[in-house]
Scaffold this active site. Structure first.
Site, PDB file in Angstrom:
ATOM      1  N   GLY A  41     -36.928  28.221  24.136  1.00 16.80           N
ATOM      2  CA  GLY A  41     -35.805  28.367  23.107  1.00 16.80           C
ATOM      3  C   GLY A  41     -35.571  27.008  22.746  1.00 16.80           C
ATOM      4  O   GLY A  41     -36.129  25.712  23.094  1.00 16.80           O
ATOM      5  N   GLU A  57     -40.303  27.656  18.004  1.00 18.56           N
ATOM      6  CA  GLU A  57     -39.930  27.156  19.265  1.00 18.56           C
ATOM      7  C   GLU A  57     -40.928  27.819  20.369  1.00 18.56           C
ATOM      8  O   GLU A  57     -41.402  27.320  21.271  1.00 18.56           O
ATOM      9  CB  GLU A  57     -38.560  27.416  19.670  1.00 18.56           C
ATOM     10  CG  GLU A  57     -37.504  26.356  18.998  1.00 18.56           C
ATOM     11  CD  GLU A  57     -37.553  25.201  19.680  1.00 18.56           C
ATOM     12  OE1 GLU A  57     -38.176  24.938  20.640  1.00 18.56           O
ATOM     13  OE2 GLU A  57     -37.010  24.351  19.151  1.00 18.56           O
ATOM     14  N   GLU A  61     -43.437  25.199  22.613  1.00 15.69           N
ATOM     15  CA  GLU A  61     -43.081  25.338  24.016  1.00 15.69           C
ATOM     16  C   GLU A  61     -44.139  25.915  25.029  1.00 15.69           C
ATOM     17  O   GLU A  61     -44.037  25.465  26.088  1.00 15.69           O
ATOM     18  CB  GLU A  61     -41.327  26.089  24.449  1.00 15.69           C
ATOM     19  CG  GLU A  61     -40.435  24.911  23.881  1.00 15.69           C
ATOM     20  CD  GLU A  61     -38.947  25.137  24.575  1.00 15.69           C
ATOM     21  OE1 GLU A  61     -39.018  26.340  25.282  1.00 15.69           O
ATOM     22  OE2 GLU A  61     -38.016  24.667  24.157  1.00 15.69           O
ATOM     23  N   PRO A  78     -18.461  29.385  25.064  1.00 12.62           N
ATOM     24  CA  PRO A  78     -18.515  28.099  24.936  1.00 12.62           C
ATOM     25  C   PRO A  78     -18.672  27.225  26.211  1.00 12.62           C
ATOM     26  O   PRO A  78     -19.435  26.200  26.093  1.00 12.62           O
ATOM     27  CB  PRO A  78     -17.089  27.654  24.622  1.00 12.62           C
ATOM     28  CG  PRO A  78     -16.640  29.022  24.064  1.00 12.62           C
ATOM     29  CD  PRO A  78     -17.277  30.089  24.833  1.00 12.62           C
ATOM     30  N   GLU A 107     -43.301  23.159  32.790  1.00 15.02           N
ATOM     31  CA  GLU A 107     -44.133  24.094  33.211  1.00 15.02           C
ATOM     32  C   GLU A 107     -43.711  25.485  32.653  1.00 15.02           C
ATOM     33  O   GLU A 107     -42.667  25.668  32.301  1.00 15.02           O
ATOM     34  CB  GLU A 107     -44.112  24.212  34.975  1.00 15.02           C
ATOM     35  CG  GLU A 107     -45.218  25.015  35.425  1.00 15.02           C
ATOM     36  CD  GLU A 107     -45.015  24.730  37.050  1.00 15.02           C
ATOM     37  OE1 GLU A 107     -46.109  25.626  37.623  1.00 15.02           O
ATOM     38  OE2 GLU A 107     -44.055  24.364  37.803  1.00 15.02           O
TER      39      GLU A 107
END
Length: 136
Positions: A41, A57, A61, A78, A107
């Protein structure tokens, strides 16, 4: 006007397939702090929808082209990210192919659901994984 809001991110539970056979889910070993296991993400860029961010993303990634299937949830505690207040929109998506680590992934691995090492998750990704399991 001084407005302060949380950062917005997307994470994706990638279900990896080989033809019609489910291989497992894709997880990354994070390169940067906090280090550990996570769903791939990242942060939403200005001018980008959360869906576009998730697809970008995943490409950056994992090298995978994903097809978003559903929204799993919005995670907004939060305290979920030790770097600060980050709200994540989490999707479930499907992909085929062989994932390759890129961007901030040290990885990338494919895990069978019963083999996911829960104790290695960072952020609130253990909760996300458990929510994913209960959505099956």
């Amino acid at each position: 006007m001084d407005i302060k809001t949380p950062f917005l991110a997307t994470d994706v539970v990638i279900r990896l397939w080989e033809r019609e056979r489910f291989r497992g889910i894709v997880l990354i070993e994070r390169l940067n702090y906090p280090q550990g296991l996570a769903f791939p993400g990242g942060f939403v860029e200005v001018g980008e929808s959360v869906e576009e961010s998730a697809i970008r993303e995943m490409r950056e990634e994992t090298g995978l082209e994903v097809k978003i299937k559903k929204l799993l949830g919005v995670y907004s505690d939060p305290e979920r990210d030790p770097r600060g207040h980050v709200v994540s929109v989490v999707f479930v998506a499907d992909a085929e192919g062989e994932p390759k680590a890129g961007s901030d992934a040290k990885e990338v691995k494919v895990y069978k659901l019963e083999e996911v090492p829960l104790e290695r998750f960072v952020f609130d990704h253990k909760r996300i994984f458990l929510d994913f399991l209960s959505s099956l």
